[in-house]
Scaffold this motif. Structure first.
Motif, PDB file in Angstrom:
ATOM      1  N   UNK A   1       0.814  -1.215   0.000  1.00  0.00           N
ATOM      2  CA  UNK A   1       0.000   0.000   0.000  1.00  0.00           C
ATOM      3  C   UNK A   1       0.850   1.268   0.000  1.00  0.00           C
ATOM      4  N   UNK A   2       2.159   1.121   0.166  1.00  0.00           N
ATOM      5  CA  UNK A   2       3.060   2.274   0.058  1.00  0.00           C
ATOM      6  C   UNK A   2       3.360   2.621  -1.399  1.00  0.00           C
ATOM      7  N   UNK A   3       2.957   1.755  -2.320  1.00  0.00           N
ATOM      8  CA  UNK A   3       3.328   1.949  -3.720  1.00  0.00           C
ATOM      9  C   UNK A   3       2.850   3.252  -4.325  1.00  0.00           C
ATOM     10  N   UNK A   4       1.602   3.614  -4.055  1.00  0.00           N
ATOM     11  CA  UNK A   4       1.074   4.834  -4.643  1.00  0.00           C
ATOM     12  C   UNK A   4       1.767   6.078  -4.127  1.00  0.00           C
ATOM     13  N   UNK A   5       1.983   6.147  -2.835  1.00  0.00           N
ATOM     14  CA  UNK A   5       2.591   7.340  -2.239  1.00  0.00           C
ATOM     15  C   UNK A   5       4.056   7.482  -2.619  1.00  0.00           C
ATOM     16  N   UNK A   6       4.806   6.374  -2.606  1.00  0.00           N
ATOM     17  CA  UNK A   6       6.221   6.484  -2.959  1.00  0.00           C
ATOM     18  C   UNK A   6       6.385   6.885  -4.417  1.00  0.00           C
ATOM     19  N   UNK A   7       5.492   6.410  -5.276  1.00  0.00           N
ATOM     20  CA  UNK A   7       5.555   6.821  -6.676  1.00  0.00           C
ATOM     21  C   UNK A   7       5.283   8.308  -6.839  1.00  0.00           C
TER      22      UNK A   7
ATOM     23  N   UNK B   1      -3.062   8.127   7.345  1.00  0.00           N
ATOM     24  CA  UNK B   1      -4.164   7.330   6.819  1.00  0.00           C
ATOM     25  C   UNK B   1      -4.192   6.014   7.566  1.00  0.00           C
ATOM     26  N   UNK B   2      -5.387   5.496   7.780  1.00  0.00           N
ATOM     27  CA  UNK B   2      -5.524   4.222   8.461  1.00  0.00           C
ATOM     28  C   UNK B   2      -6.824   3.567   8.059  1.00  0.00           C
ATOM     29  N   UNK B   3      -6.841   2.244   8.106  1.00  0.00           N
ATOM     30  CA  UNK B   3      -7.998   1.476   7.652  1.00  0.00           C
ATOM     31  C   UNK B   3      -8.652   0.751   8.816  1.00  0.00           C
ATOM     32  N   UNK B   4      -9.963   0.907   8.950  1.00  0.00           N
ATOM     33  CA  UNK B   4     -10.763   0.185   9.947  1.00  0.00           C
ATOM     34  C   UNK B   4     -10.290   0.558  11.351  1.00  0.00           C
ATOM     35  N   UNK B   5      -9.728  -0.376  12.119  1.00  0.00           N
ATOM     36  CA  UNK B   5      -9.166   0.004  13.414  1.00  0.00           C
ATOM     37  C   UNK B   5      -8.055   1.024  13.238  1.00  0.00           C
ATOM     38  N   UNK B   6      -7.312   0.919  12.135  1.00  0.00           N
ATOM     39  CA  UNK B   6      -6.297   1.924  11.842  1.00  0.00           C
ATOM     40  C   UNK B   6      -6.899   3.290  11.559  1.00  0.00           C
ATOM     41  N   UNK B   7      -8.115   3.312  10.999  1.00  0.00           N
ATOM     42  CA  UNK B   7      -8.817   4.581  10.814  1.00  0.00           C
ATOM     43  C   UNK B   7      -9.146   5.221  12.144  1.00  0.00           C
ATOM     44  N   UNK B   8      -9.553   4.390  13.091  1.00  0.00           N
ATOM     45  CA  UNK B   8      -9.767   4.890  14.451  1.00  0.00           C
ATOM     46  C   UNK B   8      -8.477   5.487  15.001  1.00  0.00           C
ATOM     47  N   UNK B   9      -7.365   4.783  14.816  1.00  0.00           N
ATOM     48  CA  UNK B   9      -6.106   5.202  15.437  1.00  0.00           C
ATOM     49  C   UNK B   9      -5.579   6.505  14.841  1.00  0.00           C
ATOM     50  N   UNK B  10      -5.675   6.680  13.514  1.00  0.00           N
ATOM     51  CA  UNK B  10      -5.190   7.951  12.964  1.00  0.00           C
ATOM     52  C   UNK B  10      -6.116   9.100  13.345  1.00  0.00           C
ATOM     53  N   UNK B  11      -7.403   8.832  13.454  1.00  0.00           N
ATOM     54  CA  UNK B  11      -8.306   9.880  13.921  1.00  0.00           C
ATOM     55  C   UNK B  11      -7.967  10.309  15.340  1.00  0.00           C
TER      56      UNK B  11
ATOM     57  N   UNK C   1      -9.113  -0.294   0.255  1.00  0.00           N
ATOM     58  CA  UNK C   1      -7.762   0.248   0.408  1.00  0.00           C
ATOM     59  C   UNK C   1      -6.864  -0.037  -0.790  1.00  0.00           C
ATOM     60  N   UNK C   2      -7.340  -0.825  -1.753  1.00  0.00           N
ATOM     61  CA  UNK C   2      -6.479  -1.240  -2.859  1.00  0.00           C
ATOM     62  C   UNK C   2      -5.871  -0.056  -3.602  1.00  0.00           C
ATOM     63  N   UNK C   3      -6.623   1.009  -3.726  1.00  0.00           N
ATOM     64  CA  UNK C   3      -6.160   2.160  -4.488  1.00  0.00           C
ATOM     65  C   UNK C   3      -4.913   2.812  -3.930  1.00  0.00           C
ATOM     66  N   UNK C   4      -4.609   2.592  -2.656  1.00  0.00           N
ATOM     67  CA  UNK C   4      -3.403   3.189  -2.088  1.00  0.00           C
ATOM     68  C   UNK C   4      -2.137   2.669  -2.747  1.00  0.00           C
ATOM     69  N   UNK C   5      -2.212   1.514  -3.386  1.00  0.00           N
ATOM     70  CA  UNK C   5      -1.059   0.963  -4.087  1.00  0.00           C
ATOM     71  C   UNK C   5      -0.828   1.617  -5.442  1.00  0.00           C
ATOM     72  N   UNK C   6      -1.765   2.438  -5.886  1.00  0.00           N
ATOM     73  CA  UNK C   6      -1.759   3.023  -7.231  1.00  0.00           C
ATOM     74  C   UNK C   6      -1.616   4.534  -7.133  1.00  0.00           C
TER      75      UNK C   6
END
Length: 262
Positions: free
Chosen positions: A86-92, A135-145, A246-251
């Motif tokens: 999932x770091x692929x999109x941001x690093x690009x 950015x965070x997903x599900x429980x990770x969404x809770x944590x970044x919030x 979350x798939x789009x984060x890789x792009x």
């Protein structure tokens, strides 16, 4: 009322069992590529525990800034190495990406995990200069919030955070008191409310709440509750469910990556 079914995702996603191995394979492939290029720094410490570690994935050139991605798994499963892809999109796009692990319930409480993620953000901020996106997903969404709670991050770090994206977040933890998973989470009413982002004052930092249009109604509700409580935009990603939202984060060219980093 038992809400376990309302917060269960796998039984309502076709071929749900195929997702974790696919994530692991994609993560391993990107890790290998980044390691070969000298762009992966693994297992950086942010605390004393064995899981208090984060990986840092670097772009080709000097980073434009830092993205911290916090994984989900109901605070009970997964780790940093499961999500490297999932770091692929941001690093690009020229951003460095930090992916922290954290201790799991029931070994610790959710409030402890929140503090661990704050420590991870602080440690990653030392490694990379410039703006910070969370950015965070599900429980990770809770944590970044929760990172936007007053005093959670020191001002020197908090002042660098300029966009936060909770993806399919758990924003009000009180319904989880009525699920079987609470035998592991061990939430009580006080902690459930204290750890709920909807109980926080609306932050000054820009926030975008993102959720899949095909997610369980409980998760769409959770995303909407946070958007309403914080008076921030809500994006419903039509056709996406809890596992592929979350798939789009890789792009680098995906709408979710563009919204997060532009």
């Amino acid at each position: 009322m038992d809400l376990s079914d309302a917060y269960a995702n796998g039984p309502f996603i076709a071929h749900a069992d195929s997702y974790p191995p696919r994530w692991a394979d994609a993560a391993a492939r990107l890790r290998a590529d980044m390691a070969a290029d000298g762009r992966l720094r693994e297992g950086l410490s942010y605390g004393p525990g064995g899981r208090n570690r984060f990986d840092l994935v670097l772009p080709i050139d000097t980073p434009r800034g830092l993205l911290v991605f916090v994984h989900g798994g109901y605070w009970m499963t997964f780790g940093r190495a499961d999500w490297t892809h999932l770091a692929g999109g941001a690093t690009a796009r020229g951003w460095a990406v930090a992916l922290p692990s954290y201790d799991h319930c029931p070994d610790v409480r959710i409030a402890d995990i929140t503090l661990q993620i704050a420590m991870a953000v602080m440690a990653a901020a030392v490694e990379v200069s410039g703006p910070i996106r969370l950015a965070g997903h599900s429980a990770g969404g809770h944590l970044v919030a929760r990172m936007l709670a007053p005093g959670m991050l020191p001002e020197a770090v908090a002042g660098r955070v300029d966009h936060v994206m909770p993806i399919s977040p758990l924003a009000d933890l009180r319904p989880l008191l009525q699920t079987q998973m609470n035998q592991t989470l061990r939430l009580d009413p006080d902690e459930a409310w204290a750890e709920s982002p909807v109980a926080m004052a609306p932050p000054q930092v820009p926030v975008t709440v993102w959720v899949g249009g095909d997610e369980r109604p409980a998760f769409v509700d959770q995303a909407r509750w946070l958007s309403q409580a914080w008076r921030c935009p809500l994006v419903i990603d039509e056709g996406r469910h809890h596992f592929d939202v979350i798939d789009g984060l890789a792009d680098a060219a995906s709408p979710i990556t563009a919204r997060l980093l532009d």
